[in-house]
Motif scaffolding. Structure first.
Motif, PDB file in Angstrom:
ATOM      1  N   GLN A  17       9.736  -2.568  -3.188  1.00 26.52           N
ATOM      2  CA  GLN A  17      10.833  -1.858  -3.837  1.00 26.52           C
ATOM      3  C   GLN A  17      10.303  -0.739  -4.730  1.00 26.52           C
ATOM      4  O   GLN A  17      10.883   0.349  -4.793  1.00 26.52           O
ATOM      5  N   GLN A  18       9.197  -0.994  -5.411  1.00 24.85           N
ATOM      6  CA  GLN A  18       8.584   0.052  -6.234  1.00 24.85           C
ATOM      7  C   GLN A  18       8.077   1.205  -5.378  1.00 24.85           C
ATOM      8  O   GLN A  18       8.226   2.379  -5.742  1.00 24.85           O
ATOM      9  N   THR A  20       9.275   2.084  -2.452  1.00 24.00           N
ATOM     10  CA  THR A  20      10.467   2.787  -1.977  1.00 24.00           C
ATOM     11  C   THR A  20      10.980   3.754  -3.034  1.00 24.00           C
ATOM     12  O   THR A  20      11.335   4.903  -2.743  1.00 24.00           O
ATOM     13  N   THR A  21      11.020   3.303  -4.262  1.00 25.31           N
ATOM     14  CA  THR A  21      11.476   4.163  -5.363  1.00 25.31           C
ATOM     15  C   THR A  21      10.553   5.355  -5.537  1.00 25.31           C
ATOM     16  O   THR A  21      11.008   6.496  -5.731  1.00 25.31           O
ATOM     17  N   ALA A  22       9.240   5.102  -5.449  1.00 21.67           N
ATOM     18  CA  ALA A  22       8.266   6.184  -5.620  1.00 21.67           C
ATOM     19  C   ALA A  22       8.413   7.226  -4.515  1.00 21.67           C
ATOM     20  O   ALA A  22       8.389   8.434  -4.775  1.00 21.67           O
ATOM     21  N   GLY A  24      11.035   7.899  -2.899  1.00 18.26           N
ATOM     22  CA  GLY A  24      12.336   8.541  -2.976  1.00 18.26           C
ATOM     23  C   GLY A  24      12.367   9.733  -3.890  1.00 18.26           C
ATOM     24  O   GLY A  24      13.326  10.506  -3.884  1.00 18.26           O
ATOM     25  N   SER A  25      11.308   9.932  -4.679  1.00 17.29           N
ATOM     26  CA  SER A  25      11.242  11.072  -5.592  1.00 17.29           C
ATOM     27  C   SER A  25      10.675  12.293  -4.867  1.00 17.29           C
ATOM     28  O   SER A  25       9.686  12.183  -4.138  1.00 17.29           O
ATOM     29  N   ARG A  50      14.783   0.446   4.214  1.00 18.18           N
ATOM     30  CA  ARG A  50      15.258   0.704   2.856  1.00 18.18           C
ATOM     31  C   ARG A  50      15.585   2.186   2.627  1.00 18.18           C
ATOM     32  O   ARG A  50      16.539   2.524   1.944  1.00 18.18           O
TER      33      ARG A  50
END
Length: 324
Positions: A17-18, A20-22, A24-25, A50
């Motif tokens: 999840q981390q 994926t967030t990274a 996404g930037s 995701r």
């Protein structure tokens, strides 16, 4: 426990999840190490699930990319995971791309075009490519959109106009279509075999209206593969050979006085073939003259937020340096 349940558990892990967030930037870059080879396909599959957007996986060599695609197909579908191969020819080598290489590269462009234009509800494409494949030029996305011919049942379209457009793109006019890149016409029927289709298309007209679109068997020439409401017919090559006038002007500006007589004779013969739009072995050698500078890459076809994953980045950099 099956692969789907394993993928869900991988996707649910905090580290994934981390990541994926990274990713996404905008402009984000991160290094995931150590990650053993067997763990990479499920992690990539979880990222695709995701992120819900196209993704490019870069390998150093074709055999590594092919293995990665096979592994990813265990977690995703065969239709979703596409291999972008590289042409066998080295720069300045007089050798044309094989039909299968052309077909696979055009399928990738077509899949990304369909996703980009919202023409499909399918899962986002996952592209696996050796670094050499990304270093070879291709059509610009805007030009691919402009030259791809849309045909729909009920559409008003002069069959002679369609035939002229497809011929200008580089389709070979033959008595009977048997191989990709060919077209044939008789009466109110046009047969065409795009590289992106598993079977050739038979477009039937009633006057200047498209009456039906059917797929047919190239061996029996019988229409027995189902009907379609609409199709998109891309060019039969990712080099814009229809830009002959500008390309020939660039080529003719070169000084050929120092060439040996037999080389000059072959050079002039090839220029005559190019001016007539003919196919011949080694035609791809002249491809750079048909592009504007800088040469467009497959990377232009990806969405701006599409993640790029480099498998063994040091080896990729080494191979790229050798090819440069």
């Amino acid at each position: 426990m099956n692969l789907a349940s394993i993928a869900r558990r991988v996707a649910a892990r905090p580290a994934l999840q981390q990541l994926t967030t990274a990713l996404g930037s905008p402009g984000a870059s991160t290094r995931v190490a150590p990650l053993i080879g067997a763990a990479r396909p499920p992690v990539i599959a979880a990222l695709v699930e995701r992120l819900r957007r196209p993704l490019l996986v870069v390998a150093a060599r074709l055999e590594q990319a092919a293995r990665m695609r096979e592994d990813l197909c265990q977690w995703l579908t065969d239709e979703q995971v596409l291999l972008l191969p590289a042409a066998d020819a080295l720069p300045y080598e007089h050798m044309s791309q094989g039909a299968e290489v052309i077909a696979e590269r055009l399928r990738v462009l077509n899949a990304l075009r369909s996703w980009r234009n919202g023409a499909t509800r399918a899962a986002p494409p996952v592209i696996v490519a050796p670094i050499k494949a990304l270093m070879q030029p291709t059509l610009d996305p805007a030009e691919l959109d402009a030259v791809t011919q849309a045909v729909e049942v009920g559409q008003r379209l002069d069959p002679r106009t369609l035939l002229e457009r497809l011929t200008a793109l580089g389709y070979s006019n033959v008595p009977a279509v048997e191989s990709p890149g060919e077209l044939a016409s008789r009466g109110g029927i046009i047969d065409v075999y795009p590289f992106t289709e598993a079977a050739p298309l038979r477009i039937e007209f009633f006057g200047d209206e498209v009456e039906s679109i059917r797929r047919f068997d190239p061996l029996s020439q019988r229409s027995e593969r189902g009907r379609a409401r609409s199709v998109a017919i891309p060019p039969p090559h990712e080099v814009p050979f229809w830009r002959r006038e500008g390309a020939l002007a660039r080529i003719n500006a070169l000084a050929g006085d120092a060439l040996r007589p037999e080389v000059l004779a072959e050079w002039n013969a090839n220029l005559e073939r190019l001016s007539q739009g003919l196919r011949f072995e080694g035609r791809a050698f002249y491809a750079p003259f048909f592009f504007d500078s800088p040469l467009p890459s497959v990377l232009r076809h990806l969405p701006a937020d599409a993640p790029l994953i480099f498998s063994e980045s040091r080896e990729i950099a080494q191979v790229a340096a050798e090819l440069h």
